[in-house]
Structures are given as C-alpha cells and as structure tokens.
Design a protein around this motif. Structure first.
Motif, PDB file in Angstrom:
ATOM      1  N   ASP A   1     -74.725  -9.062 -18.696  1.00 54.07           N
ATOM      2  CA  ASP A   1     -73.951  -8.861 -19.905  1.00 54.07           C
ATOM      3  C   ASP A   1     -74.068  -7.399 -20.315  1.00 54.07           C
ATOM      4  OD1 ASP A   1     -76.402  -8.547 -21.158  1.00 54.07           O
ATOM      5  OD2 ASP A   1     -76.153 -10.207 -22.558  1.00 54.07           O
ATOM      6  N   VAL A   2     -73.289  -7.004 -21.292  1.00 53.81           N
ATOM      7  CA  VAL A   2     -73.255  -5.612 -21.740  1.00 53.81           C
ATOM      8  C   VAL A   2     -73.654  -5.557 -23.209  1.00 53.81           C
ATOM      9  CG1 VAL A   2     -71.807  -3.576 -22.133  1.00 53.81           C
ATOM     10  CG2 VAL A   2     -71.461  -4.982 -20.086  1.00 53.81           C
ATOM     11  N   ARG A   3     -74.657  -4.751 -23.519  1.00 53.83           N
ATOM     12  CA  ARG A   3     -75.078  -4.526 -24.902  1.00 53.83           C
ATOM     13  C   ARG A   3     -74.414  -3.242 -25.424  1.00 53.83           C
ATOM     14  NH1 ARG A   3     -79.460  -5.283 -28.300  1.00 53.83           N
ATOM     15  NH2 ARG A   3     -78.939  -7.479 -27.964  1.00 53.83           N
ATOM     16  N   SER A   4     -73.634  -3.384 -26.485  1.00 54.61           N
ATOM     17  CA  SER A   4     -73.050  -2.241 -27.178  1.00 54.61           C
ATOM     18  C   SER A   4     -73.465  -2.301 -28.632  1.00 54.61           C
ATOM     19  CB  SER A   4     -71.527  -2.238 -27.050  1.00 54.61           C
ATOM     20  OG  SER A   4     -71.132  -2.045 -25.712  1.00 54.61           O
ATOM     21  N   TYR A   5     -73.115  -1.277 -29.402  1.00 57.76           N
ATOM     22  CA  TYR A   5     -73.619  -1.175 -30.768  1.00 57.76           C
ATOM     23  C   TYR A   5     -72.503  -1.003 -31.789  1.00 57.76           C
ATOM     24  CZ  TYR A   5     -78.089  -0.535 -28.470  1.00 57.76           C
ATOM     25  OH  TYR A   5     -79.196  -0.722 -27.694  1.00 57.76           O
ATOM     26  N   LEU A   6     -72.652  -1.712 -32.904  1.00 56.61           N
ATOM     27  CA  LEU A   6     -71.793  -1.556 -34.064  1.00 56.61           C
ATOM     28  C   LEU A   6     -72.649  -0.981 -35.186  1.00 56.61           C
ATOM     29  CD1 LEU A   6     -69.137  -2.074 -35.630  1.00 56.61           C
ATOM     30  CD2 LEU A   6     -70.047  -4.333 -36.215  1.00 56.61           C
ATOM     31  N   LEU A   7     -72.335   0.230 -35.610  1.00 53.45           N
ATOM     32  CA  LEU A   7     -73.067   0.870 -36.700  1.00 53.45           C
ATOM     33  C   LEU A   7     -72.243   0.764 -37.979  1.00 53.45           C
ATOM     34  CD1 LEU A   7     -75.275   2.699 -37.946  1.00 53.45           C
ATOM     35  CD2 LEU A   7     -73.943   4.672 -37.132  1.00 53.45           C
ATOM     36  N   ILE A   8     -72.790   0.057 -38.959  1.00 46.08           N
ATOM     37  CA  ILE A   8     -72.208   0.060 -40.300  1.00 46.08           C
ATOM     38  C   ILE A   8     -72.956   1.149 -41.052  1.00 46.08           C
ATOM     39  CG2 ILE A   8     -71.694  -1.305 -42.355  1.00 46.08           C
ATOM     40  CD1 ILE A   8     -71.942  -3.825 -40.656  1.00 46.08           C
ATOM     41  N   ALA A   9     -72.412   2.344 -41.025  1.00 41.81           N
ATOM     42  CA  ALA A   9     -73.125   3.505 -41.556  1.00 41.81           C
ATOM     43  C   ALA A   9     -73.117   3.545 -43.079  1.00 41.81           C
ATOM     44  CB  ALA A   9     -72.513   4.796 -41.002  1.00 41.81           C
ATOM     45  N   CYS A  10     -72.152   2.884 -43.669  1.00 40.45           N
ATOM     46  CA  CYS A  10     -72.028   2.873 -45.132  1.00 40.45           C
ATOM     47  C   CYS A  10     -71.231   1.647 -45.526  1.00 40.45           C
ATOM     48  CB  CYS A  10     -71.328   4.157 -45.598  1.00 40.45           C
ATOM     49  SG  CYS A  10     -71.200   4.358 -47.392  1.00 40.45           S
TER      50      CYS A  10
ATOM     51  N   ALA B   1     -70.149   1.480 -48.970  1.00 41.83           N
ATOM     52  CA  ALA B   1     -69.429   1.880 -50.178  1.00 41.83           C
ATOM     53  C   ALA B   1     -68.980   3.329 -50.070  1.00 41.83           C
ATOM     54  CB  ALA B   1     -70.325   1.684 -51.411  1.00 41.83           C
ATOM     55  N   PRO B   2     -67.906   3.597 -49.306  1.00 42.16           N
ATOM     56  CA  PRO B   2     -66.976   2.675 -48.652  1.00 42.16           C
ATOM     57  C   PRO B   2     -67.495   2.232 -47.285  1.00 42.16           C
ATOM     58  CG  PRO B   2     -66.276   4.912 -48.244  1.00 42.16           C
ATOM     59  CD  PRO B   2     -67.490   5.002 -49.143  1.00 42.16           C
ATOM     60  N   ASN B   3     -66.820   1.232 -46.696  1.00 45.41           N
ATOM     61  CA  ASN B   3     -67.185   0.776 -45.365  1.00 45.41           C
ATOM     62  C   ASN B   3     -66.795   1.824 -44.323  1.00 45.41           C
ATOM     63  OD1 ASN B   3     -68.318  -1.880 -45.728  1.00 45.41           O
ATOM     64  ND2 ASN B   3     -66.278  -2.567 -46.321  1.00 45.41           N
ATOM     65  N   VAL B   4     -67.779   2.228 -43.517  1.00 42.40           N
ATOM     66  CA  VAL B   4     -67.529   3.166 -42.429  1.00 42.40           C
ATOM     67  C   VAL B   4     -68.222   2.611 -41.183  1.00 42.40           C
ATOM     68  CG1 VAL B   4     -67.615   5.557 -41.635  1.00 42.40           C
ATOM     69  CG2 VAL B   4     -67.547   5.062 -44.090  1.00 42.40           C
ATOM     70  N   LEU B   5     -67.448   2.334 -40.126  1.00 40.63           N
ATOM     71  CA  LEU B   5     -67.966   1.687 -38.915  1.00 40.63           C
ATOM     72  C   LEU B   5     -67.818   2.587 -37.704  1.00 40.63           C
ATOM     73  CD1 LEU B   5     -67.519  -0.852 -40.769  1.00 40.63           C
ATOM     74  CD2 LEU B   5     -66.855  -2.064 -38.709  1.00 40.63           C
ATOM     75  N   PHE B   6     -68.804   2.457 -36.789  1.00 38.64           N
ATOM     76  CA  PHE B   6     -68.777   3.210 -35.545  1.00 38.64           C
ATOM     77  C   PHE B   6     -69.142   2.305 -34.373  1.00 38.64           C
ATOM     78  CE2 PHE B   6     -69.752   6.167 -38.925  1.00 38.64           C
ATOM     79  CZ  PHE B   6     -68.948   7.264 -38.641  1.00 38.64           C
ATOM     80  N   PHE B   7     -68.645   2.685 -33.203  1.00 39.58           N
ATOM     81  CA  PHE B   7     -68.964   1.998 -31.948  1.00 39.58           C
ATOM     82  C   PHE B   7     -69.744   2.948 -31.049  1.00 39.58           C
ATOM     83  CE2 PHE B   7     -67.809   1.864 -27.452  1.00 39.58           C
ATOM     84  CZ  PHE B   7     -68.175   0.577 -27.080  1.00 39.58           C
ATOM     85  N   ALA B   8     -70.717   2.398 -30.324  1.00 37.87           N
ATOM     86  CA  ALA B   8     -71.449   3.196 -29.335  1.00 37.87           C
ATOM     87  C   ALA B   8     -71.651   2.386 -28.069  1.00 37.87           C
ATOM     88  CB  ALA B   8     -72.807   3.639 -29.874  1.00 37.87           C
ATOM     89  N   GLN B   9     -71.459   3.040 -26.934  1.00 40.99           N
ATOM     90  CA  GLN B   9     -71.765   2.417 -25.653  1.00 40.99           C
ATOM     91  C   GLN B   9     -73.269   2.159 -25.563  1.00 40.99           C
ATOM     92  OE1 GLN B   9     -69.558   1.426 -23.545  1.00 40.99           O
ATOM     93  NE2 GLN B   9     -67.770   2.774 -23.574  1.00 40.99           N
TER      94      GLN B   9
END
Length: 452
Positions: A182-191, A193-201
């Motif tokens: 399987d593949v592990r990737s990352y979802l960063l909820i950096a904030c 208020a407001p919602n700011v999301l990032f993806f990382a391999q």
C-alpha cells in the motif's frame, strides 16, 4: 485507525465514482461468512477506548524529576507528550531557539505536541496564541464510522447514489515483485481558521513475503509495519519493505506501462491526482463537523491500495501517523514531512495573527496546496490581537542542535532529496494555487456489495 483484527473499510475511484470497500481479516470473512455487526462492534470498542484515553490521559503524566526541569530561557516554550515524532519535533523547536518544558500543567506553551488527545489539553488551549497538534474531534475523518457518516451526509445532499456489485475485499491487488503493498501519503490540515490543506508524497509499504490470497496469515494481507513486524523475516528484510515513491514510479514504468497502457510516470500523474481527489473529497465531507480554532493543526496519514486494474482504493485515514525513522527510506522521508509541516503551520499561523493573506507561502516546498478557504468566509475581517505571536518567530541568530541556524538546517534537509523527488512533489506551479480538482460522486456499499 489501525488494523486490529477487524475489517478495514476504504474508498475506491471507479471512473467518476468513489466506492466503499472492505479489508480482510481471514479467508472465511472474505467470502462473507461474518456480518457487518462485527465491524460496527469493533468501531464501538475503539470509540470507547479512545474516550477512556481522553479521560485518563495516561501518556500525559510525567515523572516528577521531569516536571522539576526548568528551561534556562525566556521562551517560547514547547511541550511534547509521547514518543511518536518527539525527537524530530524537539530538534525542530530547539533549532528555532525555543525551550522545552516537561510539566503538562503549564499553560504558557507556544506549541504542544501530544500523542493522545486529552480533555485538559484542549480546555486550557488559547485560540490565536498557541499551536496544538491534533484537532480534538478528528475522528470524523480518522475513524471508519465517522468518515462513513460524513460521506453519507454528503451523498444525501447531492442526492445521487449509484449502485454496483463490487466485492468488499480486494482479491486481486497489484503486486510489486509478487508482494502486496500500500502507499502512505499525508494530508496536512495546517490551519482550521481558515481551512488550509496540503498533500505530501510518502512511501510504499510492502509485505515481507509473496502474496497468497488463500492464506489466513494476516502478514500476507496487511502491509503496515505494525503487522509486518510480526513476521519472522521482518528484521532481515526491513529496508526492502519500504520503497521511495521514485522507486515505485520507475518500477511501474518498467513493468506495467506498456502491458497496461499506462501513461508515462503514472504514479506521479494519475495516481497522485486521484489520491489528492480522495483526500479532498473526504475532508470536504467532514469539514463542517471539525472543531475550528486558530492554532489547531493535524497531520493525517492516508493509506491507499491499487488493484491489478489500477483502480485506487483508500484503506484508511490515520490520526497521529507513525513518524518513526527505523529504515533507510523513512530516515529521508519522515523528517522532511515533519519539518515542512511545522514550517507551513507556523507561517500560516503568524500570517493570520497579523491579518495577512495566507498566500503566497514562502515555506511551501515539497507539499502541494489542496484547498485554501478564504478567510473572509469566516466573517473574521479583523486581524487577531497580536499577543504571543511574536514568540513564534525564530530567535535572531539562534543556533540549533547541530550548530546551524534554523534556515541552514532546513536547507540541508531539502538537499538530501533527489531532483526527481523535487520535480514530483512540486508537480507544477498551478498546484501551488487553490485546487480545481473535480470531486466525484460517492457510491457507498456494505460488505456484501449492497448499496448503503
């Protein structure tokens, strides 16, 4: 969420649809011998267990000798509870000139990183003044029942429910050198208020032995390290069970591109895009339930499986993902994920304190921006009162654990990554702006293939 002898649920991209799937416990269960009640009971047990942890908070307790340690500086201070990622977070904070405290009763911290969520931690949290790892009710994303509930609500709003007869267990997964992965990737909820999301391999996790669909040995079916460590060959094959994404991409290009009619670099184009779509779809389904305060942030581990038809399945989303560096690949990947996560969290937090626009981001490197909510949508047109925000900046000329400035430490960390990784993670400058991904409709099914 962890595999603990239960059935793991997941999401799969099937054309323009997203399908709920199930994992495997034994060969008998794969054939539908057990009922869906076992899965419900498992999640109820997990929920009760987590509630117990939040009340007792066992890992928040510190030895008296630790509590008596008093930092030699004026702050800012950071507190860490538990061992997951503790070393990396400590190095990062020290390189910014911050001081570590060991008394969990102190309320003057700038950053608190806790492995287990505790009611007292959130009770004393000062919004807009402090940073706190793990959104308190992140189980709406990271538990099977929580995520399913959010997706059901989203589907009712859309009023579009598809029907299919797909099985629950993936009987024909794509194999790498004969092994399930399987593949592990990352979802960063950096904030929030407001919602700011990032993806990382992330990286690829393989089993120690070749796949045998008929085996009742869970180490043949579950690829996470917690399970693979139970295999007698793990210590010998540890480094071989984790691949870099670049290695995975090259392998797919060489072994499957022509025979399966895949585009070049399928891993870093089609597959990556689908991971991002699924992550964003799940977040959008749950965001209205997530607690929102300036200072909350979360790093979520997302696990994906690919079947032999190159359909992409979400297995689970994990709160507090393992940040250990016990093999060669993880020593490269994990520090970069942790350091760059904290860089983005701090930059966005300080900008919000000053009433500045979140974009552009100076610290955006290997992460990809998935979603940026306009701060005006929150009705917060005035900047936050700047009180302790100044403490979250690095001390001028501060020297870190390695005798280097924080900027130099991050620069050296980035240099360790290959050119191909940089090219992949950045993808294109368009991905640095707000995403324009198309969110597919969701189709939900029980373990017997019936529409939920």
């Amino acid at each position: 969420m962890r595999y603990k002898g239960g059935l793991a649920s997941g999401l799969a991209f099937m054309g323009s649809s997203c399908v709920l799937a199930g994992g495997r416990q034994t060969a008998n269960e794969a054939s539908g011998a057990t009922s869906t009640n076992s899965e419900v009971e498992l999640d109820k047990a997990k929920s009760n267990e987590n509630r117990t942890h939040s009340k007792a908070c066992p890992q928040e307790k510190q030895p008296e000798e630790e509590i008596l340690k008093v930092p030699m500086g004026a702050g800012p201070y950071f507190y860490i509870s538990g061992s997951n990622g503790a070393g990396l977070v400590s190095i990062y904070c020290q390189n910014r000139g911050w001081q570590r405290i060991y008394d969990n009763r102190r309320e003057d911290y700038a950053l608190k990183w806790c492995e287990i969520k505790c009611q007292e931690t959130y009770y004393h949290f000062k919004e807009g003044e402090q940073l706190l790892y793990q959104i308190p009710n992140n189980r709406v994303l990271t538990s099977k029942i929580g995520l399913l509930s959010c997706l059901r609500e989203q589907e009712r709003v859309m009023k579009k429910i598809g029907r299919s007869s797909n099985s629950k267990y993936i009987h024909q997964p794509l194999l790498l050198e004969g092994k399930k992965f399987d593949v592990r990737s990352y979802l960063l909820i950096a904030c929030t208020a407001p919602n700011v999301l990032f993806f990382a391999q992330g990286y690829v996790r393989l089993t120690c032995v070749n796949y045998d669909a008929a085996s009742d040995d869970l180490t043949f079916h579950l690829t996470n390290q917690h399970m693979q460590k139970k295999n007698s060959l793990y210590s010998q094959l540890k480094d071989e069970t984790v691949w870099r994404m670049e290695h995975f991409n090259s392998y797919v290009n060489e072994k499957f591109r022509k025979t399966s009619g895949l585009p070049k670099d399928w891993v870093f184009t089609v597959f990556t895009k689908r991971m991002q779509q699924i992550m964003l779809q799940c977040f959008l389904a749950a965001k209205h339930k997530l607690d929102r305060k300036l200072g909350y942030f979360d790093l979520i581990g997302c696990d994906f499986l690919i079947d032999e038809n190159f359909k992409v399945w979400l297995l689970e989303m994990n709160a507090n993902p393992a940040l250990h560096t016990d093999c060669k690949v993880l020593k490269d990947v994990i520090p970069t994920v942790v350091y760059e996560s904290l860089d983005l969290v701090l930059e966005i937090f300080n900008k919000r304190l000053k009433g500045q626009s979140v974009l552009p981001l100076k610290t955006l490197c290997h992460f990809v921006l998935l979603y940026h909510e306009d701060a005006a949508d929150l009705g917060q047109k005035q900047p936050w009162k700047l009180r302790t925000g100044r403490f979250l900046q690095p001390q001028p000329g501060s020297i870190g654990h390695f005798g280097q400035s924080p900027a130099k430490v991050r620069e050296n960390s980035a240099k360790k990554l290959s050119c191909s990784r940089k090219k992949v993670a950045l993808l294109s400058r368009k991905n640095r702006q707000q995403t324009t991904l198309t969110i597919p409709h969701v189709q939900l099914f029980d373990r017997h293939g019936k529409t939920l």
